[in-house]
Motif scaffolding. Structure first.
Motif, PDB file in Angstrom:
ATOM      1  N   ARG A 145       6.176 -19.348  78.024  1.00 33.28           N
ATOM      2  CA  ARG A 145       5.168 -20.336  77.672  1.00 33.28           C
ATOM      3  C   ARG A 145       3.921 -20.117  78.539  1.00 33.28           C
ATOM      4  O   ARG A 145       4.005 -20.037  79.769  1.00 33.28           O
ATOM      5  N   ARG A 146       2.765 -20.047  77.882  1.00 36.51           N
ATOM      6  CA  ARG A 146       1.527 -19.843  78.623  1.00 36.51           C
ATOM      7  C   ARG A 146       1.117 -21.144  79.322  1.00 36.51           C
ATOM      8  O   ARG A 146       1.196 -22.232  78.739  1.00 36.51           O
ATOM      9  N   VAL A 147       0.694 -21.001  80.579  1.00 38.92           N
ATOM     10  CA  VAL A 147       0.331 -22.179  81.375  1.00 38.92           C
ATOM     11  C   VAL A 147      -1.174 -22.253  81.626  1.00 38.92           C
ATOM     12  O   VAL A 147      -1.638 -23.155  82.324  1.00 38.92           O
ATOM     13  N   THR A 148      -1.935 -21.322  81.071  1.00 40.31           N
ATOM     14  CA  THR A 148      -3.393 -21.332  81.209  1.00 40.31           C
ATOM     15  C   THR A 148      -4.018 -21.021  79.860  1.00 40.31           C
ATOM     16  O   THR A 148      -3.372 -20.507  78.944  1.00 40.31           O
ATOM     17  N   GLU A 149      -5.293 -21.340  79.741  1.00 41.63           N
ATOM     18  CA  GLU A 149      -6.041 -20.951  78.555  1.00 41.63           C
ATOM     19  C   GLU A 149      -6.398 -19.468  78.633  1.00 41.63           C
ATOM     20  O   GLU A 149      -6.504 -18.926  79.733  1.00 41.63           O
ATOM     21  N   PRO A 150      -6.561 -18.794  77.501  1.00 44.30           N
ATOM     22  CA  PRO A 150      -6.418 -19.333  76.140  1.00 44.30           C
ATOM     23  C   PRO A 150      -4.951 -19.516  75.739  1.00 44.30           C
ATOM     24  O   PRO A 150      -4.066 -18.951  76.362  1.00 44.30           O
ATOM     25  N   TYR A 151      -4.737 -20.324  74.715  1.00 45.56           N
ATOM     26  CA  TYR A 151      -3.407 -20.592  74.162  1.00 45.56           C
ATOM     27  C   TYR A 151      -2.479 -21.290  75.147  1.00 45.56           C
ATOM     28  O   TYR A 151      -1.268 -21.055  75.139  1.00 45.56           O
ATOM     29  N   GLU A 152      -3.014 -22.150  76.002  1.00 44.55           N
ATOM     30  CA  GLU A 152      -2.156 -22.870  76.931  1.00 44.55           C
ATOM     31  C   GLU A 152      -1.092 -23.657  76.161  1.00 44.55           C
ATOM     32  O   GLU A 152      -1.374 -24.342  75.190  1.00 44.55           O
ATOM     33  N   GLY A 153       0.159 -23.555  76.612  1.00 47.51           N
ATOM     34  CA  GLY A 153       1.281 -24.231  75.970  1.00 47.51           C
ATOM     35  C   GLY A 153       1.933 -23.446  74.855  1.00 47.51           C
ATOM     36  O   GLY A 153       3.018 -23.822  74.395  1.00 47.51           O
ATOM     37  N   SER A 154       1.303 -22.364  74.405  1.00 49.19           N
ATOM     38  CA  SER A 154       1.877 -21.555  73.328  1.00 49.19           C
ATOM     39  C   SER A 154       2.875 -20.555  73.894  1.00 49.19           C
ATOM     40  O   SER A 154       2.851 -20.202  75.077  1.00 49.19           O
ATOM     41  N   TRP A 155       3.730 -20.079  73.009  1.00 49.18           N
ATOM     42  CA  TRP A 155       4.685 -19.043  73.396  1.00 49.18           C
ATOM     43  C   TRP A 155       4.054 -17.663  73.237  1.00 49.18           C
ATOM     44  O   TRP A 155       3.218 -17.445  72.364  1.00 49.18           O
ATOM     45  N   ALA A 156       4.472 -16.745  74.101  1.00 47.25           N
ATOM     46  CA  ALA A 156       3.909 -15.395  74.093  1.00 47.25           C
ATOM     47  C   ALA A 156       4.956 -14.416  74.608  1.00 47.25           C
ATOM     48  O   ALA A 156       5.992 -14.813  75.165  1.00 47.25           O
ATOM     49  N   LEU A 157       4.692 -13.151  74.415  1.00 43.69           N
ATOM     50  CA  LEU A 157       5.551 -12.114  74.974  1.00 43.69           C
ATOM     51  C   LEU A 157       5.375 -12.051  76.485  1.00 43.69           C
ATOM     52  O   LEU A 157       4.279 -12.288  76.997  1.00 43.69           O
ATOM     53  N   PRO A 158       6.420 -11.741  77.229  1.00 40.92           N
ATOM     54  CA  PRO A 158       6.264 -11.566  78.675  1.00 40.92           C
ATOM     55  C   PRO A 158       5.389 -10.365  78.981  1.00 40.92           C
ATOM     56  O   PRO A 158       5.444  -9.344  78.284  1.00 40.92           O
ATOM     57  N   GLY A 159       4.572 -10.498  79.996  1.00 41.10           N
ATOM     58  CA  GLY A 159       3.683  -9.402  80.366  1.00 41.10           C
ATOM     59  C   GLY A 159       2.693  -9.838  81.412  1.00 41.10           C
ATOM     60  O   GLY A 159       2.860 -10.870  82.073  1.00 41.10           O
ATOM     61  N   GLY A 160       1.650  -9.061  81.573  1.00 39.26           N
ATOM     62  CA  GLY A 160       0.624  -9.365  82.562  1.00 39.26           C
ATOM     63  C   GLY A 160      -0.287  -8.173  82.762  1.00 39.26           C
ATOM     64  O   GLY A 160      -0.226  -7.179  82.017  1.00 39.26           O
ATOM     65  N   TRP A 161      -1.121  -8.262  83.785  1.00 39.87           N
ATOM     66  CA  TRP A 161      -2.095  -7.210  84.043  1.00 39.87           C
ATOM     67  C   TRP A 161      -1.436  -5.998  84.688  1.00 39.87           C
ATOM     68  O   TRP A 161      -0.440  -6.120  85.402  1.00 39.87           O
ATOM     69  N   VAL A 162      -2.011  -4.837  84.428  1.00 47.45           N
ATOM     70  CA  VAL A 162      -1.581  -3.611  85.078  1.00 47.45           C
ATOM     71  C   VAL A 162      -2.132  -3.604  86.494  1.00 47.45           C
ATOM     72  O   VAL A 162      -3.330  -3.785  86.703  1.00 47.45           O
ATOM     73  N   GLY A 163      -1.256  -3.425  87.477  1.00 43.68           N
ATOM     74  CA  GLY A 163      -1.691  -3.405  88.867  1.00 43.68           C
ATOM     75  C   GLY A 163      -2.561  -2.211  89.177  1.00 43.68           C
ATOM     76  O   GLY A 163      -2.418  -1.133  88.588  1.00 43.68           O
ATOM     77  N   ALA A 164      -3.479  -2.392  90.121  1.00 37.96           N
ATOM     78  CA  ALA A 164      -4.420  -1.320  90.477  1.00 37.96           C
ATOM     79  C   ALA A 164      -3.708  -0.075  90.978  1.00 37.96           C
ATOM     80  O   ALA A 164      -4.188   1.048  90.789  1.00 37.96           O
ATOM     81  N   ASP A 165      -2.563  -0.252  91.607  1.00 40.19           N
ATOM     82  CA  ASP A 165      -1.834   0.878  92.172  1.00 40.19           C
ATOM     83  C   ASP A 165      -0.532   1.154  91.417  1.00 40.19           C
ATOM     84  O   ASP A 165       0.387   1.775  91.960  1.00 40.19           O
ATOM     85  N   SER A 195      -8.444 -11.057  71.793  1.00 39.71           N
ATOM     86  CA  SER A 195      -8.500 -11.946  72.950  1.00 39.71           C
ATOM     87  C   SER A 195      -9.954 -12.345  73.173  1.00 39.71           C
ATOM     88  O   SER A 195     -10.870 -11.597  72.796  1.00 39.71           O
ATOM     89  N   PRO A 196     -10.201 -13.529  73.753  1.00 45.97           N
ATOM     90  CA  PRO A 196     -11.598 -13.933  74.023  1.00 45.97           C
ATOM     91  C   PRO A 196     -12.356 -12.928  74.873  1.00 45.97           C
ATOM     92  O   PRO A 196     -13.570 -12.773  74.732  1.00 45.97           O
ATOM     93  N   THR A 197     -11.661 -12.250  75.789  1.00 46.04           N
ATOM     94  CA  THR A 197     -12.251 -11.145  76.530  1.00 46.04           C
ATOM     95  C   THR A 197     -11.594  -9.860  76.050  1.00 46.04           C
ATOM     96  O   THR A 197     -10.508  -9.892  75.460  1.00 46.04           O
ATOM     97  N   ARG A 198     -12.223  -8.742  76.283  1.00 47.00           N
ATOM     98  CA  ARG A 198     -11.711  -7.474  75.747  1.00 47.00           C
ATOM     99  C   ARG A 198     -10.494  -7.038  76.549  1.00 47.00           C
ATOM    100  O   ARG A 198     -10.598  -6.694  77.736  1.00 47.00           O
ATOM    101  N   VAL A 199      -9.337  -7.052  75.901  1.00 44.17           N
ATOM    102  CA  VAL A 199      -8.087  -6.682  76.553  1.00 44.17           C
ATOM    103  C   VAL A 199      -7.338  -5.687  75.676  1.00 44.17           C
ATOM    104  O   VAL A 199      -7.165  -5.910  74.476  1.00 44.17           O
ATOM    105  N   VAL A 200      -6.912  -4.596  76.276  1.00 45.60           N
ATOM    106  CA  VAL A 200      -6.028  -3.637  75.620  1.00 45.60           C
ATOM    107  C   VAL A 200      -4.635  -3.825  76.208  1.00 45.60           C
ATOM    108  O   VAL A 200      -4.457  -3.792  77.426  1.00 45.60           O
TER     109      VAL A 200
END
Length: 226
Positions: free
Chosen positions: A34-54, A88-93
């Motif tokens: 469940r997403r806890v921030t906008e966009p789509y706060e409260g909606s369900w999504a696939l698990p994931g996140g940002w790619v770390g710099a290293d 996505s509201p911002t450009r995300v690949v």
């Protein structure tokens, strides 16, 4: 950060076999977060996140899975990259993976307000373009069943032919003839018989099989939907 900058993320479709709530037969399930921030706060999504710099892509996918679902799968494969401008509201690949997990791996996934299991074909509307991603992942999975031994990724080190047939039936959504299935398995080298049998049940002991260690779960398949 530049508003026009492209950010790189990873997402993973986790798929496991669990009993169907109505029939009790094995069915495809996946955990969603469940997403806890906008966009789509409260909606369900696939698990994931940002790619770390290293981090490399595979390491990022594995790390985000541990952080969101506690899963550390044996089978984690890169599926595709989704980068539509309007996803996505911002450009995300997003580089998307799938993880096919057996029962021991699936048991560590929480089932609470933040993370919940859903039937793969009956999930709620998802954030971003994750509905399309899930549809693509399931199509790839069903396609791969015909030319790889990917079904065994759902099972433990030892399994019966009935359990293996149950995987095929759950993924393909159809009943298979046990005798024909046994003959097809016997003609392939995907699984190997062991000297072990099941025990402790009400039925006659069944021979246990194992995956052929000389073969990979899957090879590269088609990358576009029909």
């Amino acid at each position: 950060m530049d508003d026009n900058a492209i950010r790189l993320a990873v997402s993973t479709v986790i798929v496991a076999l669990r009993p169907h709530p109505d029939t009790g037969v094995p069915a495809l399930w996946m955990p969603l977060v469940r997403r806890v921030t906008e966009p789509y706060e409260g909606s369900w999504a696939l698990p994931g996140g940002w790619v770390g710099a290293d981090e490399g892509l595979d390491d990022s996918a594995a790390a985000r899975l541990r952080e969101t679902t506690k899963v550390q799968p044996r089978y984690l494969e890169q599926l595709y990259a989704f980068g539509a401008v309007d996803r996505s509201p911002t450009r995300v690949v997003s580089v998307v993976y799938w993880a096919l997990v057996h029962p021991d791996e699936a048991s560590v996934v929480p089932d609470d307000w933040n993370v919940r299991w859903f039937l793969a074909d009956e999930h709620p509307p998802l954030a971003f373009d994750h509905d399309r991603i899930v549809e693509y992942a399931l199509w790839r999975l069903r396609n791969k069943m015909s030319y790889s031994r990917i079904a065994q990724a759902f099972l433990g080190d030892r399994f019966t032919l009935a359990e293996l047939r149950g995987v095929y039936e759950a993924v393909l959504g159809q009943t298979l003839d046990p005798a024909n299935f046994r003959r097809q398995v016997a003609q392939s080298d995907a699984v190997l018989p062991t000297d072990e049998t099941t025990s402790g049940g009400r039925h006659r002991p069944a021979r246990l099989y194992r995956s052929n260690p000389d073969l990979s779960y899957a090879d590269n398949g088609p990358l576009t939907t029909p």
